[in-house]
Motif scaffolding. Structure first.
Motif, PDB file in Angstrom:
ATOM      1  N   LYS A  33       4.442  -0.125   4.610  1.00  0.00           N
ATOM      2  CA  LYS A  33       5.451   0.875   4.481  1.00  0.00           C
ATOM      3  C   LYS A  33       6.200   0.917   5.566  1.00  0.00           C
ATOM      4  O   LYS A  33       5.497   0.599   6.997  1.00  0.00           O
ATOM      5  CB  LYS A  33       4.968   2.431   4.338  1.00  0.00           C
ATOM      6  N   THR A  34       7.534   0.636   5.843  1.00  0.00           N
ATOM      7  CA  THR A  34       8.424   0.438   6.784  1.00  0.00           C
ATOM      8  C   THR A  34       9.124   1.758   7.147  1.00  0.00           C
ATOM      9  O   THR A  34       9.735   2.336   6.482  1.00  0.00           O
ATOM     10  CB  THR A  34       9.353  -0.493   6.260  1.00  0.00           C
ATOM     11  N   VAL A  35       8.741   2.098   8.553  1.00  0.00           N
ATOM     12  CA  VAL A  35       9.503   3.229   9.063  1.00  0.00           C
ATOM     13  C   VAL A  35      11.128   2.940   9.599  1.00  0.00           C
ATOM     14  O   VAL A  35      11.217   1.619   9.989  1.00  0.00           O
ATOM     15  CB  VAL A  35       8.705   3.528  10.459  1.00  0.00           C
ATOM     16  N   THR A  36      11.929   3.826   9.284  1.00  0.00           N
ATOM     17  CA  THR A  36      13.216   3.613   9.767  1.00  0.00           C
ATOM     18  C   THR A  36      13.515   4.763  10.706  1.00  0.00           C
ATOM     19  O   THR A  36      13.037   5.701  10.713  1.00  0.00           O
ATOM     20  CB  THR A  36      14.345   3.499   8.632  1.00  0.00           C
ATOM     21  N   ILE A 262       0.715   3.890   9.394  1.00  0.00           N
ATOM     22  CA  ILE A 262       1.990   3.670   9.517  1.00  0.00           C
ATOM     23  C   ILE A 262       2.409   3.518  10.854  1.00  0.00           C
ATOM     24  O   ILE A 262       2.471   4.513  11.748  1.00  0.00           O
ATOM     25  CB  ILE A 262       2.838   4.697   8.639  1.00  0.00           C
ATOM     26  N   VAL A 308       9.915   7.669   6.611  1.00  0.00           N
ATOM     27  CA  VAL A 308       9.210   6.597   5.800  1.00  0.00           C
ATOM     28  C   VAL A 308       8.904   7.347   4.617  1.00  0.00           C
ATOM     29  O   VAL A 308       8.784   8.377   4.441  1.00  0.00           O
ATOM     30  CB  VAL A 308       7.928   6.097   6.539  1.00  0.00           C
TER      31      VAL A 308
END
Length: 327
Positions: A33-36, A262, A308
């Protein structure tokens, strides 16, 4: 929040060494999962994330900045309400008010004017200390803990404030009172005293607010950081912000194991909350304090709000419920 952990026992260090490989193997599987960046800001000590599902806004605080923030993801506007002293946590109350924890106790704050009035005087309880993290239980009681300014061991407590504004000490002799959540069946409470590197479970009575049968739910190796704020998802799994850990970790409190990790582009992760119309977005707060020069250079976004979609939904936050007969 934690600046330093002064007393780490040999047993914790030994556990970390023995468990590091096992945890690393489980964590790698969760790196999908990519955190923005949700909102860029240089908060000193961002904390206390909670989603107001009625207004679709994220409440959060900057403890050292003495600011209560209301972030609207649709408009991208972050409204700041200044406070008279350090604000450690906030819970939704009415359409125009929130309950906030300041250094002298719990206040009601008018969300339009920013004015606050003392609701629960806790000055006698907070000598040399301040309030820290907290949330409301399913019955609408406000649970809020404290921490000693010098983080001296055993000088903090966990309290509840009932709908009748009755203050009660629930757990004493803690060091840094932090994350707290309840399961969907209203039978279990999970609680973090950061210095212990654990999550404890308690049997919880929703009618009375009584807790009993303390047990160890999760033991966290110091290699992962120190547990700070916490939220719970619809599967009753725990999401914990890791101070000095660059991440939010999802734990299974039944097995005590890591489910996923994450990674977040900030060193000190302080709290998290599920939000959005479908409660499928995890909002994450961070701090810009207590970092080395190298860490400051490596994490220029520290202090910002991140988000996320972790693939699981959260649950609605609990509001404070006041007995109208006490007004």
């Amino acid at each position: 929040m934690i600046k330093k952990i002064l007393c780490i026992s040999f047993s914790i260090l030994l556990f970390a060494c023995n468990s590091k490989k096992e945890y690393r193997e489980k964590i790698v599987k969760g790196k999908n999962k990519t955190v923005t960046l949700a909102y860029q800001i240089k908060a000193k000590l961002g904390e206390g994330a909670i989603w107001n599902y009625k207004t679709q806004e994220l409440y959060w605080v900057d403890i050292e900045g003495k600011k209560f923030n209301i972030y609207n993801p649709k408009s991208k506007v972050n409204t700041i309400l200044n406070t008279a002293s350090r604000i450690s946590t906030v819970v939704p109350f009415t359409e125009n008010e929130a309950m906030i924890a300041l250094e002298d106790g719990v206040h009601k704050m008018n969300l339009q004017t920013g004015e606050s009035t003392l609701f629960t005087d806790m000055k006698s309880e907070l000598l040399g200390s301040r309030l820290n993290d907290g949330k409301c239980d399913p019955a609408g009681r406000f649970w809020v803990g404290s921490m000693h300014f010098k983080q001296e061991k055993g000088k903090a407590n966990l309290y509840t404030i009932s709908s009748e504004n009755i203050l009660q000490k629930k757990i004493d002799s803690v060091t840094i009172s932090n994350g707290i959540v309840w399961t969907s069946d209203k039978k279990t409470m999970y609680y973090i005293d950061t210095s212990t590197s654990t999550v404890k479970s308690f049997d919880y009575n929703n009618e009375t607010g009584e807790i009993s049968n303390e047990k160890l739910a999760v033991k966290i190796p110091i290699s992962l950081g120190f547990p700070d704020g916490m939220t719970i998802d619809e599967e009753n799994m725990l999401w914990v912000g890791m101070w000095n850990g660059n991440a939010v970790i999802r734990f299974n409190p039944v097995t005590g194991k890591v489910i996923s990790k994450i990674e977040v582009p900030a060193h000190n992760i302080t709290s998290c909350a599920f939000g959005g119309e479908n409660l499928d977005i995890l909002y994450i707060t961070s701090a810009s304090v207590d970092m080395t020069a190298e860490e400051i250079e490596k994490y220029p976004l520290a202090g910002s709000i991140f988000k996320v979609k972790p693939g699981v939904k959260g649950v609605n936050s609990n509001f404070y419920i006041e007995n109208k007969s006490t007004k």
